[in-house]
Design a protein around this motif. Structure first.
Motif, PDB file in Angstrom:
ATOM      1  N   ILE A 229      38.284  42.298  40.947  1.00  0.00           N
ATOM      2  CA  ILE A 229      39.050  41.104  40.966  1.00  0.00           C
ATOM      3  C   ILE A 229      39.228  39.714  40.079  1.00  0.00           C
ATOM      4  O   ILE A 229      40.329  39.287  40.176  1.00  0.00           O
ATOM      5  N   GLN A 230      38.427  39.868  39.161  1.00  0.00           N
ATOM      6  CA  GLN A 230      38.222  38.741  38.599  1.00  0.00           C
ATOM      7  C   GLN A 230      40.107  39.454  37.628  1.00  0.00           C
ATOM      8  O   GLN A 230      40.732  38.403  37.308  1.00  0.00           O
ATOM      9  N   ALA A 231      39.975  40.605  37.297  1.00  0.00           N
ATOM     10  CA  ALA A 231      40.907  41.157  36.560  1.00  0.00           C
ATOM     11  C   ALA A 231      42.541  40.708  37.365  1.00  0.00           C
ATOM     12  O   ALA A 231      43.250  40.367  36.224  1.00  0.00           O
ATOM     13  N   GLY A 232      42.669  40.574  38.894  1.00  0.00           N
ATOM     14  CA  GLY A 232      43.855  40.762  39.793  1.00  0.00           C
ATOM     15  C   GLY A 232      44.136  41.611  39.672  1.00  0.00           C
ATOM     16  O   GLY A 232      45.737  42.005  40.233  1.00  0.00           O
ATOM     17  N   ASN A 233      43.170  43.080  39.478  1.00  0.00           N
ATOM     18  CA  ASN A 233      44.490  44.644  39.715  1.00  0.00           C
ATOM     19  C   ASN A 233      44.195  44.584  41.441  1.00  0.00           C
ATOM     20  O   ASN A 233      44.152  43.649  42.108  1.00  0.00           O
ATOM     21  N   ASN A 234      45.527  45.353  41.959  1.00  0.00           N
ATOM     22  CA  ASN A 234      45.952  45.192  43.152  1.00  0.00           C
ATOM     23  C   ASN A 234      44.430  46.203  43.961  1.00  0.00           C
ATOM     24  O   ASN A 234      43.832  47.211  43.181  1.00  0.00           O
ATOM     25  N   PRO A 235      44.406  45.735  45.095  1.00  0.00           N
ATOM     26  CA  PRO A 235      43.842  46.234  45.629  1.00  0.00           C
ATOM     27  C   PRO A 235      43.341  47.390  46.180  1.00  0.00           C
ATOM     28  O   PRO A 235      42.489  47.837  46.296  1.00  0.00           O
ATOM     29  N   LYS A 236      45.024  48.408  46.078  1.00  0.00           N
ATOM     30  CA  LYS A 236      44.830  49.827  46.901  1.00  0.00           C
ATOM     31  C   LYS A 236      44.528  50.414  44.529  1.00  0.00           C
ATOM     32  O   LYS A 236      44.142  51.297  45.266  1.00  0.00           O
TER      33      LYS A 236
END
Length: 261
Positions: A229-236
């Motif tokens: 989440i912190q890294a801003g990764n795609n939710p999928k």
């Protein structure tokens, strides 16, 4: 309260009592103060001699963990929660988590997300959360070791109690009836020792180890999810990564829940 643990304890007691009644033994013989003193008192002394004061005083809390049904979170629900938060942060930014964090009951997840919102470095967050996991694992290891120690001690104390009882029985060699009663009572300590050792203490140790493994797995899922989440990764992509940490049955349940939604 963990109902299955209670059922197991009651079931074990019923089996022993039923077996004694089947053999025509009186349950009154179980009310032996000497046997209870040797087994219960001896086990407590063994634990007292095995652990320093600081660790010994923690044992009652470990009993609470063992009997409590709390902390048995469904990892599939944890993943769904993390994926939902990742969608929120992708849309509204990390600061949008503040209101969500306040409502979290899981202290580990709450702590990790608070550090994310505060802007701490990923390496520091990972280090802090890994220390939390190790600390929890150490506490559970202490409990499992204590129960294993009790499980190994109780049966031996049962033999000690039987020997003490037989020594007392030797004083009744001239009275066959008293001699029989004394010998019968002597082996009550052995029954208590084997019962508590192999139907209570060793199973308690194994159960605590299993609970610890489940909790560690959940915490590792949270750790990976928080960092993603912190890294801003795609939710999928977060979902795929975290679902890969689940057991096959749990994956199926997660997919079914997602399809229902």
């Amino acid at each position: 309260m963990d109902i299955f643990l209670v059922i197991g304890l009651i079931g074990g007691l019923i089996i022993v009592v039923a077996a004694m009644l089947e053999k025509g033994a009186s349950l009154q013989v179980l009310m032996s103060a000497e046997a209870i003193l040797v087994i219960i008192g001896g086990t407590v002394i063994a634990l007292l001699n095995s652990f320093p004061k600081g660790e010994f005083t923690k044992l009652p809390k470990i009993f609470g963990v063992l009997f409590s049904a709390k902390g048995q979170e469904d990892p599939a629900e944890i993943i769904a929660q993390l994926v939902e938060m990742s969608q929120t942060t992708r849309r509204d930014g990390l600061l949008s988590l503040e209101s969500t964090i306040q409502g979290l009951e899981n202290k580990f997840m709450k702590k990790g997300l608070e550090m994310v919102v505060d802007g701490l470095e990923p390496d520091l967050i990972k280090e802090v959360l890994e220390i939390e996991i190790e600390s929890m694992e150490d506490r559970h290891r202490l409990g499992a070791t204590a129960f294993t120690t009790a499980g190994g001690t109780a049966p031996t104390l049962g033999v000690l109690g039987a020997v003490i009882g037989l020594i007392g029985a030797l004083g009744n060699l001239n009275d066959i009836e008293k001699l029989g009663e004394s010998i019968k009572s002597a082996f009550v300590a052995t029954v208590y020792g084997i019962f508590t050792g192999y139907l209570i203490w060793h199973p308690f140790a194994n159960r605590l180890k299993r609970k610890s493994q489940e909790e560690i797995k959940n915490m590792n899922i949270m750790l990976e999810g928080i960092l993603a989440i912190q890294a801003g990764n795609n939710p999928k992509s977060i979902e795929r990564k975290l679902v890969g940490m689940l057991e096959p049955k749990q994956r199926i349940r997660f997919e079914e829940n997602n399809n229902d939604n």
